[in-house]
Every structure is written in structure tokens, then in C-alpha cells.
Write a protein that holds these residues in place. Structure first.
Motif, PDB file in Angstrom:
ATOM      1  N   GLU A  92      -1.922 -19.587 -22.635  1.00  0.00           N
ATOM      2  CA  GLU A  92      -2.767 -20.649 -23.184  1.00  0.00           C
ATOM      3  C   GLU A  92      -2.742 -21.901 -22.308  1.00  0.00           C
ATOM      4  N   LEU A  93      -1.690 -22.074 -21.542  1.00  0.00           N
ATOM      5  CA  LEU A  93      -1.606 -23.225 -20.651  1.00  0.00           C
ATOM      6  C   LEU A  93      -2.762 -23.216 -19.649  1.00  0.00           C
ATOM      7  N   ALA A  94      -3.160 -22.051 -19.204  1.00  0.00           N
ATOM      8  CA  ALA A  94      -4.278 -21.952 -18.262  1.00  0.00           C
ATOM      9  C   ALA A  94      -5.554 -22.514 -18.878  1.00  0.00           C
ATOM     10  N   ALA A  95      -5.801 -22.222 -20.144  1.00  0.00           N
ATOM     11  CA  ALA A  95      -6.993 -22.737 -20.820  1.00  0.00           C
ATOM     12  C   ALA A  95      -6.919 -24.254 -20.976  1.00  0.00           C
ATOM     13  N   THR A  96      -5.738 -24.770 -21.249  1.00  0.00           N
ATOM     14  CA  THR A  96      -5.562 -26.217 -21.389  1.00  0.00           C
ATOM     15  C   THR A  96      -5.846 -26.919 -20.070  1.00  0.00           C
ATOM     16  N   ILE A  97      -5.325 -26.377 -18.989  1.00  0.00           N
ATOM     17  CA  ILE A  97      -5.553 -26.965 -17.669  1.00  0.00           C
ATOM     18  C   ILE A  97      -7.033 -26.935 -17.323  1.00  0.00           C
ATOM     19  N   THR A  98      -7.699 -25.826 -17.612  1.00  0.00           N
ATOM     20  CA  THR A  98      -9.130 -25.705 -17.350  1.00  0.00           C
ATOM     21  C   THR A  98      -9.918 -26.742 -18.143  1.00  0.00           C
ATOM     22  N   ALA A  99      -9.526 -26.975 -19.394  1.00  0.00           N
ATOM     23  CA  ALA A  99     -10.220 -27.959 -20.224  1.00  0.00           C
ATOM     24  C   ALA A  99     -10.064 -29.366 -19.653  1.00  0.00           C
ATOM     25  N   PHE A 100      -8.861 -29.705 -19.183  1.00  0.00           N
ATOM     26  CA  PHE A 100      -8.663 -31.017 -18.577  1.00  0.00           C
ATOM     27  C   PHE A 100      -9.423 -31.139 -17.258  1.00  0.00           C
ATOM     28  N   GLU A 101      -9.445 -30.077 -16.479  1.00  0.00           N
ATOM     29  CA  GLU A 101     -10.182 -30.111 -15.212  1.00  0.00           C
ATOM     30  C   GLU A 101     -11.673 -30.335 -15.453  1.00  0.00           C
ATOM     31  N   ALA A 102     -12.193 -29.830 -16.564  1.00  0.00           N
ATOM     32  CA  ALA A 102     -13.613 -30.017 -16.879  1.00  0.00           C
ATOM     33  C   ALA A 102     -13.944 -31.489 -17.134  1.00  0.00           C
TER      34      ALA A 102
END
Length: 66
Positions: free
Chosen positions: A31-41
Motif C-alpha cells: 500500500e505504500l506504493a499507492a501512497t507514494i503515487t498519490a503524493f507524486e500526483a
């Protein structure tokens, strides 16, 4: 397992000398990968002025005029 999760597990093993102990730990790493992707967006969409520069500034911004 995706490359990101493998990388997270390898980093944990290298820095802390432990392996993810159970399925919930592996799920949270994924789930950390999804969190990082959301912040990068959000990159480039926020400006410094969108947030108070300090706790004191935040208090002043919300202070009631009285």
C-alpha cells in the motif's frame, strides 16, 4: 511481488536486519506504493502559499477577530 515491494523489503532487511514477518506487513508495504503515487500526483499543484509557513502563522490565520 512487484519491484517496489521487493525493494521495500530489501531496504528493511538491510537497515533493520528483519524480514516482513507476516501478511499484514507485506500488505502495508504494498500500500505504500499507492501512497507514494498519490503524493507524486500532487507534485506541482501546491504552492508554498497554500500552507501557513509555521504553526504561529496557522494560529494567526484562524484567530478570531475580537
Amino acid at each position: 511481488m512487484a519491484a517496489f515491494e521487493t525493494s521495500v523489503e530489501a531496504t528493511i532487511a538491510r537497515w533493520f536486519g528483519i524480514e516482513p514477518p507476516n501478511a499484514p506487513a507485506k500488505r502495508l508495504a504494498a500500500e505504500l506504493a499507492a501512497t507514494i503515487t498519490a503524493f507524486e500526483a500532487l507534485r506541482g499543484t501546491l504552492a508554498f502559499e497554500d500552507e501557513p509557513s509555521s504553526f504561529e502563522a496557522a494560529l494567526q490565520a484562524t484567530k478570531e477577530n475580537g
